[in-house]
Each structure stands twice: as structure tokens, then as C-alpha cells.
Design an enzyme around this catalytic site. Sequence first.
Site, PDB file in Angstrom:
ATOM      1  N   THR A 196       0.810  -1.207   0.000  1.00 11.24           N
ATOM      2  CA  THR A 196       0.000   0.000   0.000  1.00 11.24           C
ATOM      3  C   THR A 196       0.853   1.272   0.000  1.00 11.24           C
ATOM      4  O   THR A 196       2.063   1.225  -0.104  1.00 11.24           O
ATOM      5  CB  THR A 196      -0.982  -0.023   1.182  1.00 11.24           C
ATOM      6  OG1 THR A 196      -0.250  -0.134   2.404  1.00 11.24           O
ATOM      7  CG2 THR A 196      -1.937  -1.201   1.072  1.00 11.24           C
ATOM      8  N   HIS A 197       0.183   2.394   0.114  1.00 11.34           N
ATOM      9  CA  HIS A 197       0.772   3.706  -0.185  1.00 11.34           C
ATOM     10  C   HIS A 197       2.085   3.966   0.531  1.00 11.34           C
ATOM     11  O   HIS A 197       2.255   3.674   1.715  1.00 11.34           O
ATOM     12  CB  HIS A 197      -0.231   4.821   0.151  1.00 11.34           C
ATOM     13  CG  HIS A 197      -0.504   4.958   1.620  1.00 11.34           C
ATOM     14  ND1 HIS A 197       0.264   5.737   2.455  1.00 11.34           N
ATOM     15  CD2 HIS A 197      -1.454   4.402   2.394  1.00 11.34           C
ATOM     16  CE1 HIS A 197      -0.205   5.681   3.688  1.00 11.34           C
ATOM     17  NE2 HIS A 197      -1.247   4.866   3.685  1.00 11.34           N
ATOM     18  N   ASP A 198       3.030   4.512  -0.232  1.00 11.27           N
ATOM     19  CA  ASP A 198       4.320   4.992   0.282  1.00 11.27           C
ATOM     20  C   ASP A 198       5.231   3.889   0.812  1.00 11.27           C
ATOM     21  O   ASP A 198       6.231   4.183   1.482  1.00 11.27           O
ATOM     22  CB  ASP A 198       4.108   6.061   1.367  1.00 11.27           C
ATOM     23  CG  ASP A 198       3.305   7.234   0.845  1.00 11.27           C
ATOM     24  OD1 ASP A 198       3.756   7.880  -0.111  1.00 11.27           O
ATOM     25  OD2 ASP A 198       2.205   7.485   1.376  1.00 11.27           O
TER      26      ASP A 198
ATOM     27  N   SER B  19       3.484   3.152   4.247  1.00 11.61           N
ATOM     28  CA  SER B  19       4.774   3.675   4.705  1.00 11.61           C
ATOM     29  C   SER B  19       5.638   2.631   5.404  1.00 11.61           C
ATOM     30  O   SER B  19       6.453   2.953   6.271  1.00 11.61           O
ATOM     31  CB  SER B  19       4.576   4.888   5.626  1.00 11.61           C
ATOM     32  OG  SER B  19       3.895   5.920   4.943  1.00 11.61           O
TER      33      SER B  19
END
Length: 208
Positions: free
Chosen positions: A133-135, A153
Site C-alpha cells: 500500500t501507499h508509500d 509507509s
Amino acid sequence: MPDGILLIGASGLAREVLAAGITGVVGILDDDVDLCATEISGVPVLGPVMEASSRSEDLLVCVGRSQGRRSVVRRLRDAGVGERRYVAFVAGSVRMGPSSHILPGTILLDGVVVTADVAIGRHVVVMPNCTITHDDVVEDFATLAAGVSLGGSVRVGEAAYIGMNASVRQGLRVGVAATVGMGAVVLDDVPDEETWAGVPAREIRRPA
């Protein structure tokens, strides 16, 4: 122009890549002399790994273990094989956001979801049905086994291994050459080279 793709390693991962629909593969290189002149999923085994240095095809390293994959790439580098020789493979069913990217040598198999602003390095292997998922950042030679889920992250260190169906909470780091056992739920940073397992995951082995 290159004359197709050579897979490095007559492995289960090579068969996974072939089953996922890669095109243009003309052969496999493997150091097991008993495999020479045989076929893996209909693809001929042409000779040992180091033959790659004298051939012109693109390359995709299909050695399943993170550190074994890194060792092969280093051997080939020492023989003059540069990063430009390597291709990535992304199965047709992978969903990748347009702001995410992968580098050469990486393999994403069926059902993988990569969302926003994800950076995946060189020679990473992501097995089926993982969610990144994101980052997130996944460094070179890392391996995510089938069904791994990374929260936002997360950073996965070079040559780390995360076992099947493990989950990593957002914002954490899995260290360089660390191992996370299958089904683990990671709620804290995993230090370099340590092995963690369980729910929640705890250290079960430190580096020697």
C-alpha cells in the site's frame, strides 16, 4: 537487439513466472548439470548460469531465496553483466497505481496489488496476492511470499524475507536480511538479520 529472455534458475519461481504468462523466454540457465538438456515447463535448460555473460539475451533471475538471488546477480556482475541486461516481469492480473514504480529484475506475480507512491527496487520477488500500500518501499532482493500485506509507509530492507500471509503494520521497518515467519503480525520494527514470528510477532532468532 536482444534475442529473447533467459531465466536464471530452474526453480519453482521460474515455473511460477512461466505459468503467469511471461513471453519471449528462450531458455533457462542453471548450475545443476543433471538438468542440462532437459526442459522445465517446456523451456529448455541450456547450460550453467555463467553462460549469461557470453550471451545476448535479456535476463530474469528466478532464484527464490533473497540472498541466493543477490549472490547470483553479484557473480554475474563480476563477470561483466550489467543491470541493463535485466528485465522486470509483471503478471497481467497485477494492479499497480500510476504513481508507483519497479526497477529491473523485479517479479510481480498474479493478484498483486500495488497502490500509490510505492517504490520497489531491483530483483524483488512478490508472490501471488500480496498487497503493497501507499508509500511503501521494498528494497533490492527482498521477497514477499504469497498473501503478504504491508500497511502504508512500510520499509522492507534489502534481501529481507516476509513469509506467507504475514502482515506488517503501517510505518514500520523490516530490516536488512531480516525474516518474518508465515502468518506473523508485525507490530514493531524488525531489526536487521533477526527472525521474527507469531501473533504478535516477536524475535525468535538473532544473527550469529
